[in-house]
Write an enzyme that holds these catalytic residues in place. Structure first.
Site, mmCIF file in Angstrom:
data_model
loop_
_atom_site.group_PDB
_atom_site.id
_atom_site.type_symbol
_atom_site.label_atom_id
_atom_site.label_comp_id
_atom_site.label_asym_id
_atom_site.label_seq_id
_atom_site.Cartn_x
_atom_site.Cartn_y
_atom_site.Cartn_z
ATOM 1 N N ASP A 28 0.787 -1.248 0.000
ATOM 2 C CA ASP A 28 0.000 0.000 0.000
ATOM 3 C C ASP A 28 0.815 1.293 0.000
ATOM 4 O OD1 ASP A 28 -1.889 -1.963 0.247
ATOM 5 O OD2 ASP A 28 -2.804 -1.213 2.079
ATOM 6 N N GLU A 76 -4.702 -0.812 -1.298
ATOM 7 C CA GLU A 76 -6.022 -0.912 -0.671
ATOM 8 C C GLU A 76 -6.974 -0.206 -1.623
ATOM 9 O OE1 GLU A 76 -6.194 0.213 3.461
ATOM 10 O OE2 GLU A 76 -8.362 -0.135 3.570
ATOM 11 N N LYS A 133 -6.644 -4.957 -2.999
ATOM 12 C CA LYS A 133 -7.236 -5.697 -1.874
ATOM 13 C C LYS A 133 -8.319 -4.852 -1.196
ATOM 14 C CE LYS A 133 -3.483 -4.403 1.300
ATOM 15 N NZ LYS A 133 -4.276 -3.563 2.188
ATOM 16 N N LYS A 136 -7.734 -5.031 4.859
ATOM 17 C CA LYS A 136 -6.423 -4.578 5.334
ATOM 18 C C LYS A 136 -5.362 -5.624 4.981
ATOM 19 C CE LYS A 136 -8.284 -0.913 7.138
ATOM 20 N NZ LYS A 136 -8.282 0.308 6.278
ATOM 21 N N VAL A 161 3.270 0.338 4.164
ATOM 22 C CA VAL A 161 2.521 1.079 5.188
ATOM 23 C C VAL A 161 1.092 0.538 5.297
ATOM 24 C CG1 VAL A 161 3.864 3.164 4.803
ATOM 25 C CG2 VAL A 161 1.752 2.854 3.495
ATOM 26 N N THR A 162 0.453 0.837 6.438
ATOM 27 C CA THR A 162 1.074 1.271 7.672
ATOM 28 C C THR A 162 1.427 0.015 8.474
ATOM 29 O OG1 THR A 162 -1.057 1.436 8.827
ATOM 30 C CG2 THR A 162 -0.247 3.429 7.775
ATOM 31 N N CYS A 166 -2.161 -2.464 7.656
ATOM 32 C CA CYS A 166 -2.152 -3.383 6.503
ATOM 33 C C CYS A 166 -0.915 -4.267 6.450
ATOM 34 C CB CYS A 166 -2.328 -2.586 5.220
ATOM 35 S SG CYS A 166 -3.998 -1.903 5.095
ATOM 36 N N GLN A 206 8.596 -14.247 21.131
ATOM 37 C CA GLN A 206 8.370 -15.682 21.346
ATOM 38 C C GLN A 206 8.956 -16.539 20.216
ATOM 39 O OE1 GLN A 206 4.319 -16.528 23.144
ATOM 40 N NE2 GLN A 206 3.943 -14.488 22.315
HETATM 41 C C1 C5J Z 1 -3.109 0.699 5.448
HETATM 42 C C2 C5J Z 1 -4.846 1.858 6.606
HETATM 43 N N1 C5J Z 1 -2.592 0.525 4.236
HETATM 44 N N2 C5J Z 1 -4.043 2.271 7.587
HETATM 45 N N3 C5J Z 1 -4.356 1.236 5.515
HETATM 46 O O1 C5J Z 1 -2.478 0.419 6.453
HETATM 47 O O2 C5J Z 1 -6.026 2.073 6.667
#
Ligand code: C5J
Length: 225
Positions: A28, A76, A133, A136, A161-162, A166, A206
């Site tokens: 993204d 996204e 997509k 997320k 990101v972020t 996602c 872990q």
């Molecule tokens: C992504 C969002 N790409 N933060 N989207 O992380 O809504």
């Protein structure tokens, strides 16, 4: 002849991968999230945090391309009629700028709109995969898993990101599907640095419960080795 496996210093321990069985997945890196004047900034976020990873992502992408590895980009993105956007997703979030509304760079998170495109510095090349997509995660309601399975991919290297939304969702989806995943620490960003840090810590906790993390430098070094 089969190329030898590559190894790099990672957290919590060394990450070993074979390039023909590994894909670079860039999540993204879209204008609306990253660029000034986009959706992300119009919600009051500091997009310089996201912009700052572009040179690192470029360096990894360039080394990956040179080594001949498979590249996957995600966006996204929803259909213009919002048929793939659950009302619950649309109704949550900032009421003045919802998915499908007119934003500063076109309709928010709608496929084909200017803000929905990947930033030009990381533009996909012919032969690379671009996955739109609606969720997320990169695996939900997309052909990604089938595409990777068809190419014998077992390992995934993530950037984008972020971090906590996602990227983390996609990495957890991948982990549950059996992929060994590495997250590039300086190739991912959040509007909230504490969320990024928490995600890095959670992923590698872990004994790599979700996967590995490492800075870009050792990964690039392993590609040139
Ligand atoms: C992504 C969002 N790409 N933060 N989207 O992380 O809504």
């Amino acid at each position: 002849m089969k190329p030898p496996p590559r190894t790099l210093d990672a957290n919590p321990f060394a990450y070993r991968y074979e390039l023909p069985h590994t894909a670079l997945v860039i999540i993204d890196m879209q204008r609306d999230f990253v660029e000034p004047g986009g959706f992300g900034e119009s919600l009051g976020n500091d997009v310089t945090k996201l912009q700052s990873i572009i040179p690192t992502c470029q360096a990894v992408l360039s080394a990956w391309r040179q080594a001949g590895g498979l590249v996957v980009h995600t966006r996204e993105a929803h259909a213009p009629d919002l048929s793939d956007c659950p009302p619950a997703k649309r109704l949550r979030g900032e009421p003045r700028l919802r998915i499908g509304d007119d934003g500063p760079m076109g309709r928010i998170l709608i496929a084909g709109e200017p803000g929905n495109q990947i930033v030009p510095q990381l533009a996909p090349r012919v032969g690379e995969f671009v996955i739109d997509k609606p969720g997320k995660g990169a695996f939900y309601a997309t052909p990604l898993h089938a595409l990777l399975q068809g190419r014998g991919i077992t390992h995934l290297v993530f950037m984008g990101v972020t971090t906590e939304v996602c990227v983390q969702t996609s990495m957890r989806e991948a982990n549950d599907r059996g992929y060994d995943c590495l997250l590039v620490e300086d190739g991912t960003a959040s509007y909230f640095p504490e969320f990024k840090q928490a995600t890095l810590d959670m992923v590698r906790a872990q004994g790599a419960i979700v996967g590995w993390t490492s800075p870009a430098a050792p990964l690039i070094e392993s590609l040139y080795a």
